[in-house]
Design a protein around this motif. Structure first.
Motif, PDB file in Angstrom:
ATOM      1  N   MET A  32      -2.539   5.647  10.101  1.00  0.00           N
ATOM      2  CA  MET A  32      -2.100   6.860   9.404  1.00  0.00           C
ATOM      3  C   MET A  32      -0.659   7.228   9.733  1.00  0.00           C
ATOM      4  O   MET A  32       0.090   7.669   8.867  1.00  0.00           O
ATOM      5  CB  MET A  32      -3.010   8.037   9.763  1.00  0.00           C
ATOM      6  N   LYS A  33      -0.268   7.057  10.993  1.00  0.00           N
ATOM      7  CA  LYS A  33       1.084   7.431  11.418  1.00  0.00           C
ATOM      8  C   LYS A  33       2.146   6.643  10.660  1.00  0.00           C
ATOM      9  O   LYS A  33       3.205   7.177  10.339  1.00  0.00           O
ATOM     10  CB  LYS A  33       1.252   7.189  12.919  1.00  0.00           C
ATOM     11  N   GLU A  34       1.867   5.359  10.380  1.00  0.00           N
ATOM     12  CA  GLU A  34       2.836   4.522   9.664  1.00  0.00           C
ATOM     13  C   GLU A  34       3.090   5.013   8.248  1.00  0.00           C
ATOM     14  O   GLU A  34       4.109   4.689   7.643  1.00  0.00           O
ATOM     15  CB  GLU A  34       2.373   3.072   9.646  1.00  0.00           C
ATOM     16  N   PHE A  35       2.151   5.779   7.698  1.00  0.00           N
ATOM     17  CA  PHE A  35       2.288   6.314   6.345  1.00  0.00           C
ATOM     18  C   PHE A  35       2.678   7.793   6.357  1.00  0.00           C
ATOM     19  O   PHE A  35       2.615   8.459   5.323  1.00  0.00           O
ATOM     20  CB  PHE A  35       0.993   6.102   5.560  1.00  0.00           C
ATOM     21  N   MET A  83       0.855  -1.189   0.000  1.00  0.00           N
ATOM     22  CA  MET A  83       0.000   0.000   0.000  1.00  0.00           C
ATOM     23  C   MET A  83       0.889   1.236   0.000  1.00  0.00           C
ATOM     24  O   MET A  83       1.851   1.317   0.774  1.00  0.00           O
ATOM     25  CB  MET A  83      -0.885   0.005   1.244  1.00  0.00           C
ATOM     26  N   THR A  84       0.561   2.186  -0.881  1.00  0.00           N
ATOM     27  CA  THR A  84       1.261   3.458  -0.922  1.00  0.00           C
ATOM     28  C   THR A  84       0.273   4.564  -0.593  1.00  0.00           C
ATOM     29  O   THR A  84      -0.746   4.719  -1.263  1.00  0.00           O
ATOM     30  CB  THR A  84       1.902   3.717  -2.303  1.00  0.00           C
ATOM     31  N   ILE A  85       0.564   5.293   0.475  1.00  0.00           N
ATOM     32  CA  ILE A  85      -0.218   6.455   0.893  1.00  0.00           C
ATOM     33  C   ILE A  85       0.778   7.522   1.308  1.00  0.00           C
ATOM     34  O   ILE A  85       1.750   7.221   2.005  1.00  0.00           O
ATOM     35  CB  ILE A  85      -1.149   6.138   2.082  1.00  0.00           C
ATOM     36  N   HIS A  86       0.541   8.758   0.880  1.00  0.00           N
ATOM     37  CA  HIS A  86       1.359   9.889   1.325  1.00  0.00           C
ATOM     38  C   HIS A  86       2.840   9.657   1.010  1.00  0.00           C
ATOM     39  O   HIS A  86       3.740  10.032   1.773  1.00  0.00           O
ATOM     40  CB  HIS A  86       1.130  10.108   2.823  1.00  0.00           C
ATOM     41  N   GLY A  87       3.111   8.970  -0.108  1.00  0.00           N
ATOM     42  CA  GLY A  87       4.483   8.720  -0.538  1.00  0.00           C
ATOM     43  C   GLY A  87       5.196   7.603   0.200  1.00  0.00           C
ATOM     44  O   GLY A  87       6.362   7.336  -0.073  1.00  0.00           O
ATOM     45  N   GLN A  88       4.512   6.940   1.125  1.00  0.00           N
ATOM     46  CA  GLN A  88       5.099   5.850   1.899  1.00  0.00           C
ATOM     47  C   GLN A  88       4.501   4.523   1.434  1.00  0.00           C
ATOM     48  O   GLN A  88       3.278   4.414   1.317  1.00  0.00           O
ATOM     49  CB  GLN A  88       4.794   6.020   3.387  1.00  0.00           C
ATOM     50  N   THR A  89       5.323   3.519   1.210  1.00  0.00           N
ATOM     51  CA  THR A  89       4.856   2.203   0.795  1.00  0.00           C
ATOM     52  C   THR A  89       5.139   1.209   1.909  1.00  0.00           C
ATOM     53  O   THR A  89       6.270   1.104   2.386  1.00  0.00           O
ATOM     54  CB  THR A  89       5.544   1.761  -0.506  1.00  0.00           C
ATOM     55  N   VAL A  91      -7.421   3.515  10.637  1.00  0.00           N
ATOM     56  CA  VAL A  91      -8.513   3.876   9.733  1.00  0.00           C
ATOM     57  C   VAL A  91      -8.899   2.650   8.913  1.00  0.00           C
ATOM     58  O   VAL A  91      -8.027   1.960   8.378  1.00  0.00           O
ATOM     59  CB  VAL A  91      -8.074   5.027   8.795  1.00  0.00           C
ATOM     60  N   ASP A  92     -10.194   2.383   8.818  1.00  0.00           N
ATOM     61  CA  ASP A  92     -10.687   1.287   7.982  1.00  0.00           C
ATOM     62  C   ASP A  92     -10.840   1.788   6.549  1.00  0.00           C
ATOM     63  O   ASP A  92     -11.440   2.842   6.311  1.00  0.00           O
ATOM     64  CB  ASP A  92     -12.031   0.773   8.497  1.00  0.00           C
ATOM     65  N   VAL A  93     -10.292   1.033   5.615  1.00  0.00           N
ATOM     66  CA  VAL A  93     -10.340   1.383   4.196  1.00  0.00           C
ATOM     67  C   VAL A  93     -11.044   0.258   3.459  1.00  0.00           C
ATOM     68  O   VAL A  93     -10.779  -0.922   3.717  1.00  0.00           O
ATOM     69  CB  VAL A  93      -8.911   1.565   3.631  1.00  0.00           C
TER      70      VAL A  93
END
Length: 182
Positions: free
Chosen positions: A152-155, A120-126, A171-173
């Protein structure tokens, strides 16, 4: 020279057979991606978008979500989410990349469920994520639903706070889409 040519031709055919054993997936019809963030005193923030795409290349399935139209139902909250927390100008998409071989695909007229790991890539973090999914097949079309929980913090996403109220970082996605095998 002739033996080498025959051997190379056999190798090329052997390498191509797995690639030809299935068609590539592409999104077909409507789709939706959503998130649910919760906080104290029953606070629930749900965001949705229909801007989701599904592509496949080299045996990898990519589910991408454009974040610029993610909607929580409140304009000012949308603005803060997009600009302050997700920084969609710099990170316009979230993506999940999955090896197709990890998925249990159902036979025609059947349904399958499973758990798999993707990137998963979110906020430039994979980061690796484990997700649950179900797929129902009718002909060459699969109706797919999937979900996961991300922190969220992990990303690298700051946990939203407003007037002293902070949502939980988990957060549930969820996504739902139809994919056709071409």
């Amino acid at each position: 020279m002739r033996k080498l040519s025959s051997w190379m031709a056999g190798l090329v055919v052997t390498m191509m057979v797995p690639a030809l054993a299935f068609g590539a997936f592409t999104k077909e019809g409507d789709a939706q991606a959503s998130f649910l963030a919760v906080g104290p005193a029953g606070l629930k923030i749900e965001g949705k978008t229909s801007e989701l795409d599904v592509t496949e290349a080299e045996g990898k399935l990519r589910v991408g979500v454009a974040l610029s139209n993610l909607d929580t139902g409140i304009g000012l909250r949308n603005k803060h989410m997009r600009e302050k927390y997700l920084d969609v100008a710099k990170f316009p998409r979230a993506e999940l990349l999955v090896d197709r071989a990890l998925l249990k695909l159902p036979a025609d007229g059947s349904e399958s469920t499973g758990t798999a790991i993707g990137q998963m890539t979110i906020h430039g973090q994979t980061k690796p994520v484990t997700f649950q999914y179900s797929a129902r097949r009718q002909g060459g079309v699969y109706a797919v639903a999937g979900s996961t929980r991300v922190n969220m913090k992990e990303f690298g996403v700051e946990v939203p706070t407003y007037l002293g109220v902070t949502v939980k970082p988990d957060v549930d996605v969820a996504v739902r889409f139809n994919a056709a095998e071409r």
